[in-house]
Scaffold this motif. Structure first.
Motif, short mmCIF file in Angstrom:
data_model
loop_
_atom_site.label_atom_id
_atom_site.label_comp_id
_atom_site.label_asym_id
_atom_site.label_seq_id
_atom_site.Cartn_x
_atom_site.Cartn_y
_atom_site.Cartn_z
N ASN A 114 0.83 -1.22 0.00
CA ASN A 114 0.00 0.00 0.00
C ASN A 114 0.86 1.27 0.00
OD1 ASN A 114 -2.52 1.09 -0.26
ND2 ASN A 114 -2.85 1.28 1.93
N ASN A 115 1.91 1.24 -0.83
CA ASN A 115 2.80 2.38 -1.07
C ASN A 115 3.63 2.77 0.16
OD1 ASN A 115 3.95 4.14 -2.89
ND2 ASN A 115 2.44 5.75 -2.57
N GLN A 116 4.07 1.79 0.90
CA GLN A 116 4.99 2.05 2.01
C GLN A 116 6.36 2.37 1.44
OE1 GLN A 116 4.25 2.22 5.35
NE2 GLN A 116 2.16 2.10 4.55
N PRO A 117 7.11 3.29 2.06
CA PRO A 117 8.42 3.68 1.54
C PRO A 117 9.40 2.51 1.46
CG PRO A 117 7.68 5.23 3.20
CD PRO A 117 6.72 4.09 3.23
N ILE A 118 10.22 2.54 0.42
CA ILE A 118 11.27 1.54 0.23
C ILE A 118 12.61 2.26 0.36
CG2 ILE A 118 12.38 0.02 -1.45
CD1 ILE A 118 9.68 -0.60 -2.62
N SER A 119 13.50 1.65 1.12
CA SER A 119 14.82 2.22 1.34
C SER A 119 15.76 1.75 0.23
CB SER A 119 15.33 1.76 2.71
OG SER A 119 16.62 2.24 2.93
N LYS A 120 16.45 2.68 -0.40
CA LYS A 120 17.38 2.37 -1.48
C LYS A 120 18.62 3.24 -1.34
CE LYS A 120 15.11 -0.49 -4.20
NZ LYS A 120 15.58 -1.74 -4.67
N GLY A 121 19.71 2.77 -1.85
CA GLY A 121 20.93 3.55 -1.85
C GLY A 121 21.70 3.32 -3.13
N GLY A 122 22.71 4.12 -3.36
CA GLY A 122 23.55 3.95 -4.53
C GLY A 122 23.09 4.81 -5.69
N TYR A 123 23.61 4.47 -6.84
CA TYR A 123 23.31 5.23 -8.05
C TYR A 123 22.40 4.40 -8.95
CZ TYR A 123 27.05 8.18 -6.43
OH TYR A 123 27.82 9.03 -5.68
N PHE A 124 21.53 5.08 -9.64
CA PHE A 124 20.58 4.42 -10.52
C PHE A 124 20.83 4.88 -11.94
CE2 PHE A 124 18.39 5.10 -6.44
CZ PHE A 124 18.22 3.78 -6.07
N SER A 125 20.52 4.01 -12.89
CA SER A 125 20.65 4.39 -14.30
C SER A 125 19.61 5.45 -14.65
CB SER A 125 20.51 3.17 -15.20
OG SER A 125 19.19 2.67 -15.13
N TYR A 126 19.84 6.14 -15.74
CA TYR A 126 18.95 7.23 -16.13
C TYR A 126 17.53 6.77 -16.41
CZ TYR A 126 19.11 5.73 -20.98
OH TYR A 126 18.96 5.02 -22.14
N ASP A 127 17.35 5.50 -16.79
CA ASP A 127 16.00 5.01 -17.09
C ASP A 127 15.40 4.22 -15.94
OD1 ASP A 127 17.74 2.89 -17.31
OD2 ASP A 127 16.81 2.03 -19.11
N SER A 128 15.96 4.35 -14.76
CA SER A 128 15.45 3.65 -13.58
C SER A 128 14.18 4.31 -13.07
CB SER A 128 16.51 3.67 -12.49
OG SER A 128 15.98 3.16 -11.27
N LEU A 129 13.39 3.51 -12.38
CA LEU A 129 12.18 4.01 -11.72
C LEU A 129 12.54 5.13 -10.76
CD1 LEU A 129 9.17 3.79 -10.80
CD2 LEU A 129 9.96 2.04 -9.19
N TYR A 130 13.68 4.99 -10.10
CA TYR A 130 14.06 5.94 -9.05
C TYR A 130 14.66 7.23 -9.60
CZ TYR A 130 12.93 1.94 -6.32
OH TYR A 130 12.24 0.90 -5.76
N GLN A 131 14.86 7.31 -10.90
CA GLN A 131 15.28 8.54 -11.55
C GLN A 131 14.11 9.21 -12.28
OE1 GLN A 131 17.90 10.08 -11.06
NE2 GLN A 131 19.58 8.68 -10.67
N SER A 132 12.95 8.60 -12.20
CA SER A 132 11.79 9.11 -12.94
C SER A 132 10.97 10.04 -12.05
CB SER A 132 10.91 7.95 -13.41
OG SER A 132 10.25 7.36 -12.31
N ASP A 133 9.96 10.64 -12.67
CA ASP A 133 9.07 11.52 -11.91
C ASP A 133 7.89 10.73 -11.32
OD1 ASP A 133 7.83 10.97 -14.29
OD2 ASP A 133 7.21 13.03 -14.69
N TRP A 134 7.99 9.41 -11.27
CA TRP A 134 6.96 8.59 -10.67
C TRP A 134 7.11 8.48 -9.16
CZ3 TRP A 134 5.46 3.57 -13.69
CH2 TRP A 134 4.99 3.92 -14.96
N VAL A 135 8.29 8.81 -8.66
CA VAL A 135 8.56 8.61 -7.23
C VAL A 135 8.87 9.93 -6.56
CG1 VAL A 135 9.39 6.24 -7.45
CG2 VAL A 135 10.99 8.13 -7.66
#
Length: 186
Positions: A109-130
């Protein structure tokens, strides 16, 4: 006559039937003397024309509203399907790990996910979805030391927590609940 011919004919027949079935006392009460029956017929015909036109208008109005409602529903259904197709195409363009994280967001139900490091330009975490927030979260991982061949525990930190923006989350949740998938190939 061209426009109201059938209505006039139906009203005339109904007026004659009404006058023939009406009590003679009602017709004699009219103030027109010997022409009471003609005036009574004229009033009946006009009244029936108005009644028939009212029901015709009500029927057409109901039919129009029903058509507009149905076409509006079909239009919204088509728009929804097009929006889902765009969403599915975008989800299919993400990596397998990102799609797994999307499923995790939906399941929790959209609980936060902990992430670290670098992501590629086409990653979900580099998008405007998050949306993200900087937060150092300790994490432990296991790896195999290539020199000894033994499993070692590594300690590190995730630098950010991420969660989906609310409209994206709701669209993905709707897609999963309605279609049982979040992409074209699931």
């Amino acid at each position: 006559m061209d426009k109201y011919g059938n209505t006039l004919l139906l009203a005339f027949v109904a007026g004659i039937l009404t006058i023939s079935k009406a009590p003679k006392d009602w017709i004699n009460m009219l103030p027109f003397g010997t022409q009471n029956i003609y005036w009574g017929l004229a009033v009946c015909v006009v009244a029936y024309i108005l009644i028939i036109n009212y029901f015709r208008h009500a029927y057409r109005s109901f039919k129009r509203k029903l058509y507009l409602s149905k076409s509006s529903e079909e239009y919204h259904k088509k728009q929804n399907q097009e929006a889902m197709q765009i969403l599915w195409d975008q989800v299919d363009g993400l990596s397998e790990a990102d799609r797994a994280d999307l499923r995790k967001f939906i399941e929790t139900n959209n609980q936060p996910i902990s992430k670290g490091g670098y992501f590629s330009y086409d990653s979900l975490y580099q998008s405007d979805w998050v949306v993200s927030m900087e937060k150092r979260t300790p994490k432990t991982t296991t790896a195999i030391d290539y020199t000894t061949g033994k499993e070692v525990t590594l300690h590190g930190y995730d630098t950010h927590v991420y969660k989906l923006k609310e409209p994206i989350f709701l669209a993905l949740k709707y897609s999963m609940e309605t279609y049982g998938r979040i992409g074209n190939f699931e």
